[in-house]
Motif scaffolding. Sequence first.
Motif, short mmCIF file in Angstrom:
data_model
loop_
_atom_site.label_atom_id
_atom_site.label_comp_id
_atom_site.label_asym_id
_atom_site.label_seq_id
_atom_site.Cartn_x
_atom_site.Cartn_y
_atom_site.Cartn_z
N UNK A 20 -28.09 -7.36 -14.70
CA UNK A 20 -28.40 -7.81 -13.44
C UNK A 20 -29.37 -6.91 -12.75
N UNK A 21 -29.33 -5.57 -12.83
CA UNK A 21 -30.05 -4.90 -12.08
C UNK A 21 -31.78 -4.98 -12.36
N UNK A 22 -31.91 -5.42 -13.66
CA UNK A 22 -33.15 -5.91 -14.16
C UNK A 22 -33.44 -6.96 -13.66
N UNK A 23 -32.70 -7.77 -13.40
CA UNK A 23 -33.15 -9.29 -12.85
C UNK A 23 -33.15 -9.43 -11.49
N UNK A 24 -32.52 -8.49 -10.68
CA UNK A 24 -32.59 -8.63 -9.05
C UNK A 24 -33.57 -7.78 -8.77
N UNK A 25 -33.99 -6.47 -9.45
CA UNK A 25 -34.67 -5.32 -9.15
C UNK A 25 -33.88 -4.56 -8.10
N UNK A 26 -32.63 -4.60 -8.03
CA UNK A 26 -31.82 -3.61 -7.19
C UNK A 26 -30.86 -2.87 -8.00
N UNK A 27 -30.95 -1.48 -7.64
CA UNK A 27 -29.97 -0.78 -8.47
C UNK A 27 -28.37 -1.12 -8.43
N UNK A 28 -27.80 -0.71 -9.50
CA UNK A 28 -26.47 -1.23 -9.54
C UNK A 28 -25.53 0.07 -10.03
N UNK A 29 -24.46 0.54 -9.17
CA UNK A 29 -23.72 1.61 -9.54
C UNK A 29 -23.38 1.75 -10.87
N UNK A 30 -22.95 0.71 -11.59
CA UNK A 30 -22.58 0.85 -13.03
C UNK A 30 -23.72 0.59 -13.99
N UNK A 31 -24.89 0.42 -13.74
CA UNK A 31 -25.84 0.13 -14.46
C UNK A 31 -26.26 1.48 -15.29
N UNK A 32 -26.64 1.66 -16.54
CA UNK A 32 -27.26 2.71 -17.24
C UNK A 32 -28.57 2.79 -17.05
N UNK A 33 -29.17 3.90 -17.16
CA UNK A 33 -30.62 3.87 -17.07
C UNK A 33 -31.43 3.41 -18.10
#
Length: 335
Positions: free
Chosen positions: A322-335
């Motif tokens: 999701x973070x990659x698709x939206x371009x927004x960081x997500x608190x649960x996303x892995x680097x």
Amino acid sequence: MTGELQRVATARRLLAELGVTLADLVAHDNQVGLPTWADYLPQVIAAAGPGAGRTYGTYWARMATAWGSRTLLEVAASDIEAMQHAMAGTARSRRNNRSGRHAGEHVIAAARAVYNRAIADGLIPATASPAHKVAKPRRLPNTRRALAPSELIEINTTARTSGNDTILDALLLRLHTETACRRGGALGIRRADLDPDRCLVRLREKGNTLRWQPLSPALAACLVEHAAARGAVLPTDVLLRYRDGRALTSRRYDHLWNRLGQHLPWVAEHGISTHWLRHTTLTWVERHFGYGIARPYAGHTDTTGPATTYIKASLQEVATALAAMTGQPHPLATP
């Protein structure tokens, strides 16, 4: 033994004189105590649940009208086939119409749902169901596809610049694009299902599935603001609401896509709906992160095939996509 054979011969002669066969007697015994369609259908509807009621309700009503006074086994396979052809011939014509194919398929599925319940209730043997003797038409390939980026921009721009509640429409499109949820999943979201701190929403969808789905921080904040502004205060309150505070219904989706079709003829021509957003998102996720991530992103829980045991994705991996698709960081996303 000779006396037994003579009694059997006498019985057969009497039946022949009466014009009755052994098959007629067996059929009569099977009919004794069977409910009529009018008596049994309410029991089927009560056990089926709201989803099946929406899908099959029209067809069950037609069957009750045509066969209400008959018992379950007084309806033949030819009766079901006749109704299948009749419903297919009178199906509402749409731009993406397939000659009433889906209507005909639903007739058979609706009849099978009734007889499946009768079999489960012990009213008839499994081999006696006339609905299972009618073959379903082969399902044609799905015409839905992923929308192109330019098409998605057109849809969102039009939604934000027309209509009587552009804020709500834009929020709906964003919610379905980010989460790939179905309409029922969105309409079922309650205030307690929103976790803005971890940017998650809990979705209840078909098959009684339940899952937490990542949201972008921007969408999570918009949903919190929407709930507060429109009266979703209690944990059990429905989250998505009209401007006057009423809980959202599926009619809003119909209104939205009808309006988009009036402004964008290609939307109406191809029969584009909310489900196309699901195709769009899941296609992007599958292309960039693989099937193993796209499957839980979609909320699929099937275990078809041996490989599914080894490709279970974590919530963190879904959040990363999701973070990659939206371009927004997500608190649960892995680097």
